[in-house]
Design an enzyme around this catalytic site. Structure first.
Site, short mmCIF file in Angstrom:
data_model
loop_
_atom_site.label_atom_id
_atom_site.label_comp_id
_atom_site.label_asym_id
_atom_site.label_seq_id
_atom_site.Cartn_x
_atom_site.Cartn_y
_atom_site.Cartn_z
N ARG A 40 -1.10 38.05 -8.17
CA ARG A 40 -1.54 38.55 -6.86
C ARG A 40 -0.45 39.40 -6.19
O ARG A 40 -0.78 40.29 -5.40
CB ARG A 40 -1.94 37.39 -5.96
CG ARG A 40 -3.32 36.84 -6.31
CD ARG A 40 -3.72 35.70 -5.41
NE ARG A 40 -5.15 35.44 -5.49
CZ ARG A 40 -5.76 34.46 -4.85
NH1 ARG A 40 -5.08 33.64 -4.09
NH2 ARG A 40 -7.06 34.31 -4.97
N LYS A 201 -19.53 22.14 -11.21
CA LYS A 201 -20.59 21.75 -10.27
C LYS A 201 -21.76 22.72 -10.21
O LYS A 201 -21.57 23.90 -9.99
CB LYS A 201 -20.00 21.65 -8.87
CG LYS A 201 -19.03 20.52 -8.71
CD LYS A 201 -18.82 20.25 -7.22
CE LYS A 201 -17.42 19.81 -6.94
NZ LYS A 201 -16.50 20.89 -6.61
N GLY A 357 -10.40 32.42 -10.28
CA GLY A 357 -10.28 30.97 -10.31
C GLY A 357 -9.94 30.41 -11.67
O GLY A 357 -9.09 30.93 -12.38
N GLY A 380 -13.26 32.44 -4.90
CA GLY A 380 -14.38 32.33 -3.96
C GLY A 380 -14.93 33.69 -3.57
O GLY A 380 -16.15 33.88 -3.48
N1 LIG Z 1 -18.08 19.21 -19.24
C1 LIG Z 1 -17.27 19.11 -18.19
N2 LIG Z 1 -17.16 17.94 -17.52
C2 LIG Z 1 -16.35 17.86 -16.45
N3 LIG Z 1 -15.61 18.87 -15.96
C3 LIG Z 1 -15.70 20.04 -16.60
C4 LIG Z 1 -16.54 20.22 -17.72
N4 LIG Z 1 -16.43 21.49 -18.14
C5 LIG Z 1 -15.55 22.09 -17.31
N5 LIG Z 1 -15.10 21.22 -16.40
C6 LIG Z 1 -14.09 21.47 -15.36
O1 LIG Z 1 -14.57 22.38 -14.42
C7 LIG Z 1 -13.47 22.83 -13.68
C8 LIG Z 1 -13.79 24.14 -13.05
O2 LIG Z 1 -15.01 23.94 -12.33
P1 LIG Z 1 -15.37 24.69 -11.02
O3 LIG Z 1 -16.83 24.50 -10.77
O4 LIG Z 1 -14.39 24.32 -9.99
O5 LIG Z 1 -15.17 26.13 -11.54
P2 LIG Z 1 -14.47 27.19 -10.71
O6 LIG Z 1 -13.08 26.78 -10.39
O7 LIG Z 1 -15.38 27.50 -9.57
O8 LIG Z 1 -14.48 28.34 -11.73
P3 LIG Z 1 -14.08 29.71 -11.25
O9 LIG Z 1 -12.90 29.42 -10.36
O10 LIG Z 1 -13.76 30.41 -12.49
O11 LIG Z 1 -15.22 30.22 -10.46
C9 LIG Z 1 -12.32 22.87 -14.66
O12 LIG Z 1 -11.24 22.18 -14.11
C10 LIG Z 1 -12.87 22.16 -15.89
O13 LIG Z 1 -12.00 21.18 -16.41
O1 LIG Z 2 -7.00 31.41 -3.30
C1 LIG Z 2 -8.00 31.81 -2.70
O2 LIG Z 2 -9.16 31.64 -3.14
C2 LIG Z 2 -7.81 32.64 -1.46
O3 LIG Z 2 -6.47 32.90 -1.24
C3 LIG Z 2 -8.48 32.00 -0.27
O4 LIG Z 2 -7.86 30.78 0.05
P1 LIG Z 2 -8.64 29.70 0.92
O5 LIG Z 2 -9.76 29.18 0.03
O6 LIG Z 2 -7.63 28.66 1.28
O7 LIG Z 2 -9.23 30.40 2.11
#
Ligand SMILES: Nc1ncnc2c1ncn2[C@@H]1O[C@H](COP(=O)(O)OP(=O)(O)OP(=O)(O)O)[C@@H](O)[C@H]1O
Ligand SMILES: O=C(O)[C@H](O)COP(=O)(O)O
Length: 400
Positions: A40, A201, A357, A380
């Site tokens: 970043r 989720k 993410g 996000g």
């Molecule tokens: N089958 C599973 N059971 C439980 N957790 C899982 C499974 N598959 C993936 N995960 C977990 O999901 C997490 C990511 O889920 P999340 O919904 O938070 O995605 P995210 O962070 O929103 O993804 P992105 O940031 O790329 O949008 C990871 O830490 C991973 O370990």
């Molecule tokens: O890491 C992020 O997704 C951004 O910097 C936003 O952070 P925040 O979810 O704490 O608002």
């Protein structure tokens, strides 16, 4: 993009001007506060250099973490140090983001200088988008640039509020690039277009799945969310992650995909574990044969093959969310295979976009980040953009 950008500002617009630049320097750090990924920070360089080369005085601001009031562990000092290194120019760090010390440091700036204000979230007024706070932040500058794509989905004082007090208010080059890739991919893609949605989720991805069903040719699903779909089909999912209150929704989404002619691909086999740990016992089973007491933590080899065949047909791919618990080596194969498939497709002319993410962390873990067309700096924010939501930090900027 229909917003003005720094490219619309000439040297005569910027020479000697104080420019407040909102960046997203919310970088990951280890236990010692050492920056573990400076993506970043590097991503902000083109905008900073564009402005300094036109003789502007660049006043950077950002949030860092989610502090409740001032917190020494969440000062931006390490960011200023890293930024000085990668920029090749000293960056003066302020200990506050408003007030006399800041005003004095700004008035001592020469054209082309760069300073970094302290974490704007030390003031609760930042997240409340308090107009008085926004006014104070704006008072040290002549114009505003928002380059904080990762925070563009937040209507905060430093992303939205200040635009009411500074004119022009324009987008930075990172924001421009992110919008170009993400909006193009979804509004005007080369087809076939596939989306890969994973993560844990269903509830946090419903919005994006629903929108994507209107846009994509293929929707590939992995991660923890698939078990809610299986359970909705009446399958036994053992101890796998399930969101009981989303069973009906899973059925609706499957029906929608059929109705809209989208190829919704759910894995046909999964890697199951006897507990949630890196050294759990693991076995690969078809989705009809998940044993009681076991939980699915990755997609299986047959599914990987089917996913690869589908992706090989595509000209554009957007990926959001890992295919399994990639943090544990035993359950990282699905995520790694998808990352490799995309890395191989990029040089063949397929646009490959990773939506921020955890998916970015996964692609970086296998060293394939540089082989993707675009890696978003926004988790996000990229999700909200793909959902078709308006990002307040961008909506507030001047129209082109
Ligand atoms: N089958 C599973 N059971 C439980 N957790 C899982 C499974 N598959 C993936 N995960 C977990 O999901 C997490 C990511 O889920 P999340 O919904 O938070 O995605 P995210 O962070 O929103 O993804 P992105 O940031 O790329 O949008 C990871 O830490 C991973 O370990
Ligand atoms: O890491 C992020 O997704 C951004 O910097 C936003 O952070 P925040 O979810 O704490 O608002």
């Amino acid at each position: 993009m229909s917003k003005k950008t720094v490219n619309d500002l000439s040297s005569s617009d910027l020479q000697g001007k104080r420019v407040l630049v909102r960046a997203d320097f919310n970088v990951p750090v280890d236990d010692q506060g050492k920056i573990t990924d400076d993506t970043r920070i590097r991503a902000a360089l083109p905008t900073i250099q564009n402005l300094t080369s036109k003789g502007a005085k660049v006043i950077l601001c950002s949030h860092f973490g989610r502090p409740k009031g001032a917190d020494d562990k969440l000062r931006l000092t390490p960011v200023a140090e890293r930024l000085s290194e990668v920029l090749g120019q000293s960056v003066v760090k302020c200990d506050d983001c408003i007030g006399d010390e800041v005003a004095a440091k700004v008035s001592a700036m020469n054209n082309g200088d760069v300073i970094l204000l302290e974490n704007v979230r030390f003031y609760p007024e930042e997240e409340k988008n308090d107009p008085e706070f926004a006014k104070k932040l704006a008072s040290i500058a002549d114009l505003y640039v928002n380059d904080a794509f990762g925070t563009a989905h937040r209507a905060h004082a430093s992303t939205e509020g200040v635009t009411h007090y500074l004119s022009p208010s324009v987008a930075g080059l990172l924001v421009e690039k992110e919008l170009q890739y993400l909006q193009n991919a979804i509004e005007n893609p080369q087809r076939p277009l596939a989306a890969i949605v994973g993560g844990s989720k269903v509830s946090s991805k419903i919005g994006v799945i629903d929108t994507l069903l209107d846009k994509v040719d293929y929707l590939l699903m992995g991660g923890g969310m698939i078990f809610t779909f299986y359970k909705a089909r009446g399958l036994n999912v053992g101890k796998s992650l399930v969101e009981e209150d989303k069973l009906e929704l899973a059925k609706t989404l499957e029906a929608k995909a059929k109705e809209r002619g989208v190829a919704l691909l759910l894995p046909t086999d999964v890697v199951v574990a006897d507990n949630f740990s890196p050294d759990a016992n693991a076995q690969t089973v078809s989705i009809e044969n998940i044993p009681d007491g076991w939980m699915g933590l990755d997609i299986g080899p047959d599914s990987i093959k089917v996913f690869q065949d589908a992706l090989n047909q595509c000209k554009s791919v957007i990926w959001n969310g890992p295919m399994g618990v990639f943090e544990f080596d035993k359950f990282a194969a699905g995520t790694e295979a998808i990352a490799r498939t995309l890395a191989d497709l990029t040089p063949k002319g397929t646009t490959t976009i990773i939506g921020g993410g955890d998916s970015v962390a996964a692609v970086e873990k296998v060293g394939l980040a540089s082989q993707m067309s675009h890696i978003s700096t926004g988790g996000g924010a990229s999700l909200e953009l793909l959902e078709g939501k308006e990002l307040p930090g961008i909506a507030a900027l001047d129209e082109a």
